[in-house]
Design an enzyme around this catalytic site. Structure first.
Site, PDB file in Angstrom:
ATOM      1  N   GLU A  69       0.843  -1.196   0.000  1.00 20.98           N
ATOM      2  CA  GLU A  69       0.000   0.000   0.000  1.00 20.98           C
ATOM      3  C   GLU A  69       0.881   1.250   0.000  1.00 20.98           C
ATOM      4  O   GLU A  69       1.909   1.305   0.680  1.00 20.98           O
ATOM      5  CB  GLU A  69      -0.879  -0.032   1.250  1.00 20.98           C
ATOM      6  CG  GLU A  69      -1.784   1.177   1.451  1.00 20.98           C
ATOM      7  CD  GLU A  69      -2.580   1.093   2.742  1.00 20.98           C
ATOM      8  OE1 GLU A  69      -3.564   1.829   2.865  1.00 20.98           O
ATOM      9  OE2 GLU A  69      -2.208   0.287   3.634  1.00 20.98           O
TER      10      GLU A  69
ATOM     11  N   LYS B 285      -9.546   2.378  -2.442  1.00 23.95           N
ATOM     12  CA  LYS B 285      -9.793   1.776  -1.123  1.00 23.95           C
ATOM     13  C   LYS B 285     -11.153   2.211  -0.564  1.00 23.95           C
ATOM     14  O   LYS B 285     -11.428   3.394  -0.412  1.00 23.95           O
ATOM     15  CB  LYS B 285      -8.666   2.179  -0.169  1.00 23.95           C
ATOM     16  CG  LYS B 285      -8.685   1.478   1.173  1.00 23.95           C
ATOM     17  CD  LYS B 285      -7.445   1.879   1.974  1.00 23.95           C
ATOM     18  CE  LYS B 285      -7.376   1.217   3.331  1.00 23.95           C
ATOM     19  NZ  LYS B 285      -6.180   1.638   4.084  1.00 23.95           N
TER      20      LYS B 285
ATOM     21  N   CYS C   8      -5.472  -3.141   2.594  1.00 26.95           N
ATOM     22  CA  CYS C   8      -5.263  -3.036   4.035  1.00 26.95           C
ATOM     23  C   CYS C   8      -6.553  -3.112   4.855  1.00 26.95           C
ATOM     24  O   CYS C   8      -7.113  -4.175   5.036  1.00 26.95           O
ATOM     25  CB  CYS C   8      -4.473  -1.766   4.352  1.00 26.95           C
ATOM     26  SG  CYS C   8      -3.673  -1.830   5.985  1.00 26.95           S
TER      27      CYS C   8
END
Length: 574
Positions: A45, A117, A150
Site C-alpha cells: 500500500e 480503497k 489493508c
C-alpha cells in the site's frame, strides 16, 4: 493460463516524500521478481510515497493519476517480461481533483484497471476520499484479478465482493501492524481465492508495520509467508515467491457461491449508524459454557441423559449461558425420506424442549440447543433460546442446509437477534450457516453481542489457522478454526460454538468460545479438544469500547452502497 505460475510479494519500505526514489527502487525489486519467473507481482500500500500525510497539501506533490507516469513506468516492465503488476499508490482524479488511496493493475499490454480503497483507516481520511468504484474484477491471461487494500480486510464484505464478482486472485497491498493481514487466511478459504499480500516491515512515524507478507491458497493453505519484523528500520526490502495453480480456481468455496441465500441477507445493506436505539449500550459479564459430547445418533433418551449428566456434574453454578450442539438430542440423522424424520421431530413445546426448560430453570442460565422442529407440513433444523425462567425467547431455523439434512429440512429464511434485558443481544446460526459470511454481517448490523453456533462439524469446511504467531500478543490456541474465528471478528461479537465428538461420524470437537481480536489480551479464545467430551467454560465482557475496533466503529464505517452484489443478482457496481 492453465499451467501453474509464480506470484511474488514485494515487501518494500518506501521513504516518506521520496516518490521518485521509491519508484526507482520499487522498479528494481519488481524486475528482480520478474527475472525470477514471477507472472504476478504485488507491491505494498502507498508503495510510491510512504503512508503518513497530514492533509491534502502535504501529499499533493506526490500523487499521480491512474493511468499516468507511474503506471507507464511499470507497464514497460510488464511488457518486457510479460508479467502483471499491482502498484499501491496515491491517486488524483483529474476530473474532480480528488485524491484516493489506490492500487493499479498493469500487464503486458499496458494499463488494465484500478481500485480505490473503500474502507479507510484514520490516517488517510485526512487527505483521501473513500473509494467509489466498488470492487472491480479484471480478466487477464493468468486469471481474474481483484484488489482490496489493508483496512478493507477487516470487513468480511470486501473479499466476499471480490469472490461474488468472479475473482480468482485477490491482490492485497497493505501497511499492516497485524490486524488486516490476520484475516487473509480466513478470507482465502471462505471465498475460494488465492490471496497475494504485500506488506511493509519498518516503522513510519509511530506506526510499526510487521512484514509477514504472504500467499494463501483458495483452500486456506499457506503457500509462502515472510518473517514478522519488529525492527523500526525494517528487515530490508524482500521478495516472497509462491506458486499459483489455475486448476484451483474452481474449488469448494466457489461451488458454495451457488448456495447463497440472498433473500435472507437483505438487511446486510442497512446502515444502522449512531442513531440505532435498539443496540445494547452496556458491557455485560458473561460466563458461557459449550457442551461437547459423543451422541448416540437417533437416541433421544440416551443423549438427553448425557446432556443432563454433563450439565449437572461440570457446569458451574454461575454459568449464565449454555450452548449445545446441532440437533442436540438426536444428532445428525441421515435419511433420504422426509417422513423418516417425523418420529424424531417435535414442536417448540415438545418433550425435549420441556426438559431443556427445566434445566434452564434449575441452573438459572440461558440455554441454546438444537432440535428437529415439526411445523407440518414442514420440518426444520432449528435452534431455540430458553431463558432462565424456562421460556422460549428466541428461535433460528437453519438457512443453509448440509447434504445430510437437506433431504428432510425446509430452509429457514430469517436472521434474527434476541434482545435479553440485562444480558445482551443474542444471535444464533446453525452449523453450515457459519460458512456464509453474509450471515455474520447481518448479525453485526443487528448488533449481536454474542453469537451461538450449535454445529455438527466433521471438518467439511474451515481450516486451522496457521499465521505466524509472532504477529500476536497472545498466539491463537491450538485448534482454532477459521470459519468460527471469522464470525467473531467479522461481526465483532463473542462467538460460542458447541460441537460433537465421536469416531463413528468423525466429529472433530473443538467446541470454542472466540474472542474479538487476538491482540486484545483481557479476554481470550478457548478451544476444547478434538476427541474428549467436556464442558468448555469461558468468562468475557461484551462491548470492547476501549479497543481500536469494536462493533460500533465497524457499523459506522461499513460502506453499504457497495455491498449490493452480495444481496442481489444485479451487475456489480462498477
Amino acid at each position: 493460463m492453465e499451467k501453474p505460475f509464480k506470484a511474488a510479494s514485494v515487501q518494500f519500505n518506501p521513504k516518506l516524500n521520496r516518490r521518485n526514489a521509491n519508484i526507482r527502487e520499487l522498479k528494481s525489486r519488481v524486475k528482480q521478481a520478474a527475472e525470477q519467473g514471477a507472472k504476478l507481482i504485488v507491491t505494498p500500500e502507498m508503495a510510491t510515497t510512504g503512508y503518513h500525510y497530514l492533509d491534502r497539501s502535504a501529499i499533493s506533490t506526490y500523487v499521480d493519476t491512474i493511468p499516468g507516469l507511474t503506471t507507464d513506468q511499470f507497464s514497460e516492465i510488464a511488457e518486457e517480461y510479460g508479467v502483471y503488476i499491482v502498484i499501491g499508490m496515491a491517486k488524483e482524479d483529474l476530473e474532480t481533483g480528488l485524491y484516493y488511496n489506490s492500487s493499479a493493475l498493469v500487464g503486458p499490454e499496458g494499463y488494465i484497471g484500478k481500485y480505490r480503497k473503500i474502507h479507510q483507516w484514520v490516517v488517510e481520511n485526512y487527505w483521501s476520499c473513500w473509494g467509489d468504484i466498488g470492487c472491480p474484477v479484471y480478466e487477464t491471461e493468468i486469471g481474474k484479478i481483484s484488489m482490496i487494500i489493508c483496512q478493507d480486510s477487516t470487513y468480511l464484505e470486501s473479499a466476499r465482493l471480490a469472490a461474488v464478482n468472479g475473482a480468482d486472485i485477490l491482490c492485497f497491498p497493505t501497511n499492516s501492524s497485524s490486524a488486516s493481514i490476520s484475516m487473509l487466511q480466513h478470507w482465502s478459504e471462505m471465498n475460494g481465492l488465492y490471496v497475494v499480500s504485500a506488506n511493509r516491515s519498518n516503522k513510519e512515524e509511530d506506526f510499526q508495520m510487521i512484514g509477514a507478507s504472504a500467499i494463501w491458497s483458495p483452500y486456506g493453505d499457506k503457500i509462502a509467508e515472510a518473517p514478522v519484523s519488529r525492527n523500526e528500520e525494517g528487515e530490508g526490502p524482500g521478495l516472497l515467491i509462491g506458486e499459483i495453480n489455475p486448476a484451483d480456481y474452481q474449488n469448494p468455496a466457489k461451488d458454495r457461491m451457488l448456495e447463497r441465500r440472498m433473500d435472507s441477507y437483505k438487511e446486510l445493506m442497512l446502515f444502522l449508524g449512531p442513531w440505532d436505539y435498539t443496540k445494547n449500550t452496556h458491557s455485560r459479564h458473561i460466563k458461557a459454557g459449550a457442551i461437547q459430547y459423543e451422541p448416540v445418533i437417533g437416541n433421544k433418551e440416551a443423549n438427553l441423559h448425557k446432556v443432563k449428566q454433563l450439565i449437572d456434574e461440570k457446569v458451574e453454578e454461575d454459568v449464565n449461558l449454555i450452548v449445545l450442539p446441532e440437533v442436540s438430542v438426536i444428532g445428525p440423522v441421515k435419511t433420504k425420506k422426509k417422513q423418516d424424520i417425523h418420529s424424531f421431530a417435535e414442536t417448540d413445546d415438545g418433550p425435549t424442549v420441556r426438559e431443556m426448560k427445566k434445566i434452564a430453570q434449575e441452573k438459572g442460565a440461558h440455554i441454546v440447543f438444537g432440535f428437529a422442529e415439526k411445523e407440518l407440513p414442514h420440518y426444520y433444523n432449528s435452534a431455540i433460546l430458553i431463558s432462565p425462567e424456562g421460556e422460549v425467547i428466541g428461535k433460528h431455523r437453519k438457512i443453509h442446509l448440509d447434504d445430510w439434512d437437506e433431504h428432510w429440512a425446509t430452509p429457514g429464511n430469517q436472521i434474527s437477534i434476541t434482545p435479553v434485558n440485562g444480558f445482551g443481544r443474542i444471535g444464533m446460526m446453525i452449523g453450515y450457516d457459519a460458512v456464509f459470511p453474509e450471515v455474520a454481517s447481518v448479525m453485526a448490523v443487528k448488533r449481536a453481542d454474542m453469537i451461538c453456533i450449535p454445529t455438527s462439524w466433521n471438518g467439511q469446511y474451515g481450516i486451522e489457522l496457521s499465521m505466524n504467531d509472532d504477529m500476536f500478543d497472545k498466539p491463537y490456541p491450538k485448534g482454532t478454526v477459521s470459519t468460527w474465528d471469522a464470525v467473531a471478528k467479522g461481526a465483532q461479537s463473542f462467538t460460542i460454538v458447541a460441537n460433537f465428538v465421536g469416531t463413528e461420524e468423525n466429529f472433530k470437537g473443538r467446541s470454542a468460545i472466540y474472542n474479538l481480536d487476538q491482540n486484545y489480551t483481557e479476554d481470550e479464545t478457548v478451544i476444547a479438544s478434538e476427541t474428549e467430551e467436556s464442558v468448555l467454560v469461558n468468562n468475557f465482557h461484551t462491548m470492547k469500547t476501549d479497543w481500536w475496533l469494536d462493533q460500533e466503529k465497524l457499523i459506522l464505517t461499513r460502506r453499504t452502497a457497495f455491498y449490493k452484489p452480495l444481496v442481489t443478482r444485479e451487475p456489480p457496481f462498477f
